[in-house]
Design an enzyme around this catalytic site. Structure first.
Site, short mmCIF file in Angstrom:
data_model
loop_
_atom_site.label_atom_id
_atom_site.label_comp_id
_atom_site.label_asym_id
_atom_site.label_seq_id
_atom_site.Cartn_x
_atom_site.Cartn_y
_atom_site.Cartn_z
N ARG A 85 -91.74 134.81 54.84
CA ARG A 85 -90.90 134.24 54.98
C ARG A 85 -89.85 133.85 56.07
NH1 ARG A 85 -89.38 128.63 50.78
NH2 ARG A 85 -87.74 129.25 51.85
N ASP A 145 -87.57 112.72 49.37
CA ASP A 145 -88.23 113.22 48.50
C ASP A 145 -87.08 111.69 47.58
OD1 ASP A 145 -88.51 116.00 48.40
OD2 ASP A 145 -87.44 115.27 50.19
N ARG A 148 -89.39 108.93 47.57
CA ARG A 148 -90.53 108.91 46.30
C ARG A 148 -89.99 108.82 44.88
NH1 ARG A 148 -92.55 114.32 49.17
NH2 ARG A 148 -94.63 113.95 50.88
N HIS A 172 -84.36 120.06 50.38
CA HIS A 172 -85.91 119.21 50.81
C HIS A 172 -86.80 120.70 49.64
CE1 HIS A 172 -88.90 117.29 51.44
NE2 HIS A 172 -89.52 118.69 53.06
#
Ligand code: ADP
Length: 310
Positions: A85, A145, A148, A172
């Protein structure tokens, strides 16, 4: 206002599409290292636009961003097999070094709206590279988010998501914090309203909504490879707040002086958004458990952002 979009892939083009239909921008310019892609996306979006608005949509090089008031940064490279990552982040930081410099050379007064993931870290990187004040480098953060979260609460209570006031804070991503303790239906707590209508928000309901918010992206990726319409809609919403100087409260990500003792961290909190970018930040009252979770999220983000040199 002219709005630029750098990165005409799935996220950039979805933002362009949502924005063009909304009619908020006078002009949208798509820029991509893959010029053919930018031209094709611009034409496709332009063909849908006359049914809804008079926004002009085109593709161009960085020079075409001259005069843009907002530039959405949706450019990025994808993870290679076996790549860590951090290595991916470093490659994306290199993309941003080039992109941010070129954008600011053409549009020095633009607000940068960062959509590339991991969005909080990429926003931090864009803020550091650009040297702009934090209020002008805004990440889409938890806007989606939060949407939602509101939709799921609204559905449980049988009310419109627009009448639910609730926020997802922090990263996030996995460490995000659903701020249940100050979620409201209109002006009353969601718990009180839920009890009133005989649909209490018990531990099971809470866990289901939490899981749905936290894992929505994973489920979509499982089904279709990546997510883009949702974030496209969210980006269009942020652009509208800026263009119309709405002073709307949105959960977006900027570099913040201090969050639960963590300094200079880029994450989402409810913020007032208008023509100048982020005008002010709200620090909601949280329960001790929520504060610990937000502190953890902030510490994680600071660790990751600090590991990337710009
Ligand atoms: P996403 O789903 O995040 O939109 P994509 O891979 O579909 O991901 O889109 C990313 C876009 O960013 C691609 O179209 C790619 O060509 C573009 N891109 C990558 N590097 C650069 C760069 N240096 N300048 C401009 N665009 C870039």
């Amino acid at each position: 206002m002219k709005v630029g979009i750098v990165g005409a892939g799935m996220v950039g083009s979805s933002a362009g599409f949502a924005l063009a239909l909304s009619g908020t921008a006078t002009e949208i310019v798509l820029v991509d290292v893959n010029e053919k892609l930018a031209v094709a996306q611009a034409q496709d979006i332009a063909h849908a636009t006359p049914f809804h608005s008079a926004t002009k949509v085109s593709a161009g090089d960085y020079d075409a961003l001259r005069g843009a008031g907002i530039v959405i940064l949706a450019a990025g490279v994808n993870q290679k097999p076996g790549e860590t990552r951090l290595a991916l982040l470093e490659r994306n930081a290199a993309v941003f070094r080039q992109v941010v410099a070129s954008v600011l050379a053409a549009a020095p007064d633009a607000i940068l709206l960062v959509a590339a993931n991991p969005v909080d870290v990429m926003t931090d990187i864009a803020a550091r590279i650009s040297g702009l004040p934090p209020e002008r480098v805004i990440g889409s953060g938890t806007i989606l988010d939060t949407a939602r979260f509101r939709s799921l609460i609204g559905r449980h209570l049988g009310i419109s998501p627009q009448s639910v006031h609730a926020y997802v804070l922090g990263e996030h991503g996995d460490s995000e914090v659903l701020a249940w303790s100050n979620a409201r239906a209109g002006s009353v707590s969601v718990d009180d309203f839920a009890a009133q209508i005989g649909r209490p928000i018990d531990e099971t309901v809470r866990a289901r909504i939490d899981d749905d918010v936290r894992n929505a992206a994973y489920r979509i990726i499982e089904g279709k490879g990546s997510t883009y319409y949702g974030i496209g809609g969210g980006l269009s919403r942020i652009v509208k707040a800026i263009v119309l100087d709405q002073h709307a409260i949105l959960s977006v990500s900027i570099r913040t002086d201090r969050v639960e003792g963590v300094e200079h961290v880029t994450l989402s909190l409810p913020r007032v958004v208008g023509r100048a970018g982020v005008i002010t930040t709200l620090h909601p009252e949280l329960t001790p458990a929520e504060r610990v979770a937000l502190q953890r999220s902030a510490a994680l983000l600071l660790d990751t952002a600090s590991a990337v040199q710009v």
